[in-house]
Design an enzyme around this catalytic site. Sequence first.
Site, PDB file in Angstrom:
ATOM      1  N   ASP A   1     -43.126 -19.786  72.248  1.00  6.97           N
ATOM      2  CA  ASP A   1     -41.876 -19.761  73.731  1.00  6.97           C
ATOM      3  C   ASP A   1     -41.865 -20.494  74.740  1.00  6.97           C
ATOM      4  O   ASP A   1     -41.345 -20.111  75.255  1.00  6.97           O
ATOM      5  CB  ASP A   1     -42.117 -17.973  73.635  1.00  6.97           C
ATOM      6  CG  ASP A   1     -41.953 -17.128  73.102  1.00  6.97           C
ATOM      7  OD1 ASP A   1     -42.629 -16.846  71.843  1.00  6.97           O
ATOM      8  OD2 ASP A   1     -40.300 -16.893  72.288  1.00  6.97           O
TER       9      ASP A   1
ATOM     10  N   ASN B   1     -47.423 -18.489  72.433  1.00  5.83           N
ATOM     11  CA  ASN B   1     -46.322 -17.244  71.339  1.00  5.83           C
ATOM     12  C   ASN B   1     -47.128 -16.221  70.991  1.00  5.83           C
ATOM     13  O   ASN B   1     -47.487 -15.706  71.457  1.00  5.83           O
ATOM     14  CB  ASN B   1     -46.576 -18.694  70.056  1.00  5.83           C
ATOM     15  CG  ASN B   1     -45.834 -18.561  68.576  1.00  5.83           C
ATOM     16  OD1 ASN B   1     -44.525 -18.576  69.182  1.00  5.83           O
ATOM     17  ND2 ASN B   1     -46.834 -18.285  67.584  1.00  5.83           N
ATOM     18  N   LYS B   2     -46.459 -16.123  69.607  1.00  2.00           N
ATOM     19  CA  LYS B   2     -46.874 -14.016  69.090  1.00  2.00           C
ATOM     20  C   LYS B   2     -48.692 -13.901  69.088  1.00  2.00           C
ATOM     21  O   LYS B   2     -48.673 -14.663  68.662  1.00  2.00           O
ATOM     22  CB  LYS B   2     -45.610 -13.993  67.910  1.00  2.00           C
ATOM     23  CG  LYS B   2     -45.747 -13.021  67.240  1.00  2.00           C
ATOM     24  CD  LYS B   2     -45.097 -11.672  68.554  1.00  2.00           C
ATOM     25  CE  LYS B   2     -43.770 -11.923  68.588  1.00  2.00           C
ATOM     26  NZ  LYS B   2     -43.517 -10.950  69.914  1.00  2.00           N
TER      27      LYS B   2
ATOM     28  N   GLY C   1     -36.305 -15.258  68.947  1.00  2.23           N
ATOM     29  CA  GLY C   1     -36.796 -16.953  68.646  1.00  2.23           C
ATOM     30  C   GLY C   1     -36.519 -16.967  70.122  1.00  2.23           C
ATOM     31  O   GLY C   1     -35.232 -17.524  70.299  1.00  2.23           O
ATOM     32  N   ALA C   2     -36.899 -18.295  70.934  1.00 11.23           N
ATOM     33  CA  ALA C   2     -37.006 -18.674  72.630  1.00 11.23           C
ATOM     34  C   ALA C   2     -35.447 -19.398  72.143  1.00 11.23           C
ATOM     35  O   ALA C   2     -34.584 -19.412  73.236  1.00 11.23           O
ATOM     36  CB  ALA C   2     -38.172 -19.600  72.688  1.00 11.23           C
TER      37      ALA C   2
ATOM     38  N   ARG D   1     -35.218 -10.403  78.645  1.00 14.09           N
ATOM     39  CA  ARG D   1     -37.129 -11.438  77.926  1.00 14.09           C
ATOM     40  C   ARG D   1     -38.064 -12.204  79.342  1.00 14.09           C
ATOM     41  O   ARG D   1     -37.083 -13.165  79.787  1.00 14.09           O
ATOM     42  CB  ARG D   1     -36.949 -11.436  76.877  1.00 14.09           C
ATOM     43  CG  ARG D   1     -35.956 -10.419  75.750  1.00 14.09           C
ATOM     44  CD  ARG D   1     -36.399 -10.973  74.382  1.00 14.09           C
ATOM     45  NE  ARG D   1     -38.121 -10.601  73.981  1.00 14.09           N
ATOM     46  CZ  ARG D   1     -38.202 -10.965  72.931  1.00 14.09           C
ATOM     47  NH1 ARG D   1     -37.794 -11.493  71.811  1.00 14.09           N
ATOM     48  NH2 ARG D   1     -40.112 -10.603  72.290  1.00 14.09           N
TER      49      ARG D   1
HETATM   50  O1  MRU Z   1     -41.134 -11.971  70.357  1.00 11.75           O
HETATM   51  P1  MRU Z   1     -39.673 -13.224  69.042  1.00 11.75           P
HETATM   52  O2  MRU Z   1     -39.534 -12.195  67.712  1.00 11.75           O
HETATM   53  O3  MRU Z   1     -38.743 -13.640  69.918  1.00 11.75           O
HETATM   54  O4  MRU Z   1     -41.102 -13.661  69.035  1.00 11.75           O
HETATM   55  C1  MRU Z   1     -40.609 -14.935  68.884  1.00 11.75           C
HETATM   56  C2  MRU Z   1     -42.319 -15.801  68.765  1.00 11.75           C
HETATM   57  O5  MRU Z   1     -42.847 -15.713  68.079  1.00 11.75           O
HETATM   58  C3  MRU Z   1     -41.560 -17.666  68.038  1.00 11.75           C
HETATM   59  O6  MRU Z   1     -43.047 -18.358  67.522  1.00 11.75           O
HETATM   60  C4  MRU Z   1     -41.195 -17.828  69.345  1.00 11.75           C
HETATM   61  O7  MRU Z   1     -39.810 -18.089  69.471  1.00 11.75           O
HETATM   62  C5  MRU Z   1     -40.803 -19.906  68.611  1.00 11.75           C
HETATM   63  S1  MRU Z   1     -39.435 -20.091  68.234  1.00 11.75           S
HETATM   64  C6  MRU Z   1     -38.655 -21.139  67.172  1.00 11.75           C
END
Ligand code: MRU
Length: 367
Positions: free
Chosen positions: A244, A254-255, A54-55, A90
Amino acid sequence: MKIDGTHMRTIWTNGDGWSVEVIDQTRLPHVFATVTLRTMADAAHAISAMLVRGAPLIGATAAYGMCLQLREDDSDEAIDAAYETLHATRPTAINLKWALDEMRAALRNVPRGERAARAYERAAEICDEDVEICAAIGRNGLAIIRDIAARKAPGEPVNVLTHCNAGWLATVDWGTATAPIYMAHDEGIKMHVWVDETRPRNQGAALTAFELGHHGVPHTVIPDNSGGHLMQHGEVDMVIVGTDRTTATGDVCNKIGTYLKALAAKDNDVPFYVALPSPTIDFAISDGLREIPIEERPGAEVSRMTGLTRDGRIETVTIVADGSPVANHAFDVTPARLVTGLITEAGVLEANREAIAAAFPERSGGV
Ligand code: MRU
């Protein structure tokens, strides 16, 4: 957030005053365990192996990673090396670079011997600021949910669809996409959340569902492909996702799978909101499709799944035909034109350069 009645953040320093504790998110929802980070390498591993993810939480962990480095060696060379190592963990979430830049700026002109103390101070501030920012995002998003609730028939819940985990586990507390949901639920608005399972790592099924369940928010986990169908049948009042990295022009990374939800939302006139803290905005770039690096993760995350067996063991099984190649792009980009609004700490913004720059003039350097 509360876990079994105890208020918790996702990252904190221990009683020794220097080691750092995080929740091991790779073991959720089946096991709730914390892990102690004692070295910068521990912090780098926690980020790259996704014990934390999560960012905003990636940024906070990197900030403490820098602290752990400074305890051992506070030379300029050590700071630069730690910056490089942590930055390489990352590639997509810009909060990582933001937090490392903040740490470096805080250490500028601080004499050796005093640097570690200053670093811990700044890392704690970054965490506190994240909590404040997420709370403000919650209040700003709550206003949108109140409006939707006012238009619903009495007794009908506000149905929110979310993707991945942009909850408190992805931040220091509250979450971004979930903060308005928690606040609406807490003030008595009837809520229901459609939780995309979010293959391949299942952040929705494992983490968002875990969070919502612990907070008592009604929710339903759905396969990633269900959103379009639910929107066509009027079962989704709004989408809220995290991000992100968002460009200066409002393109949202985003994801993986977020873009398809935005397309379905557009086709069905469902408002598509993105909740984000300002450190997630990359003011240096304007074209999300061409300029944001998309992380590609190991194929084993796609070809295998981990879960709980009936007799209580955690086991990993293979689900792909032997020998078939797999691809694992971790993020995608949703163009600004598909975004109804950006829910930030400074208010709900249109996803365009002018609105973003006006909300954050000190970071954007003007339009
Ligand atoms: O690969 P991850 O689990 O780090 O991805 C997280 C996301 O895509 C979240 O939606 C994003 O980081 C926002 S968190 C407030």
